[in-house]
Design a protein around this motif. Structure first.
Motif: not given
Length: 122
Positions: A86-91, A116-121
């Motif tokens: 759920e932390d996946t987002s553009v920061y 900057t894109q952050v993607t957590v799988s």
């Protein structure tokens, strides 16, 4: 005029860590409060963390994220630990008028980075 450039985003597995960097240019950012916000597709921009005279954090990241600033390097960081999908987002990094207690609303910031894109799988 302050220009902000974020870096450090990427893909990480749940439970992992990332460190985002925001490097302002132009005027020294020592006179600004600095904030991090994030925005996922279809959602409103969300406050993450801010540093002025003190540091503040959004409820969803407290205890996991840490904002720090290095005035000598003119840089602000967001250390993100125990990342969740759920932390996946553009920061986004933001700069605004210095306040002892920084604002947590996006309207309180005048300058923004490109994100900057952050993607957590999972």
């Amino acid at each position: 005029q302050v220009q902000l450039v974020e870096s450090g985003g990427g893909l990480v597995q749940a439970g992992g860590s990332l460190r985002l960097t925001c490097a302002p240019s132009g005027r020294t950012f020592g006179v600004y409060s600095m904030g991090w916000f994030r925005q996922a597709p279809g959602k409103e921009r969300e406050f993450v963390a801010a540093a002025g005279g003190r540091s503040l954090y959004g409820d969803s990241v407290k205890g996991r994220f840490t904002i720090t600033r290095d005035n000598a390097k003119n840089t602000v960081y967001l250390q993100m630990n125990s990342l969740k999908p759920e932390d996946t987002s553009v920061y986004y990094c933001a700069a605004g008028p210095w306040r002892l207690v920084p604002t947590t609303t996006s309207t309180g910031y005048d300058y923004w980075g490109q994100g900057t894109q952050v993607t957590v799988s999972s």
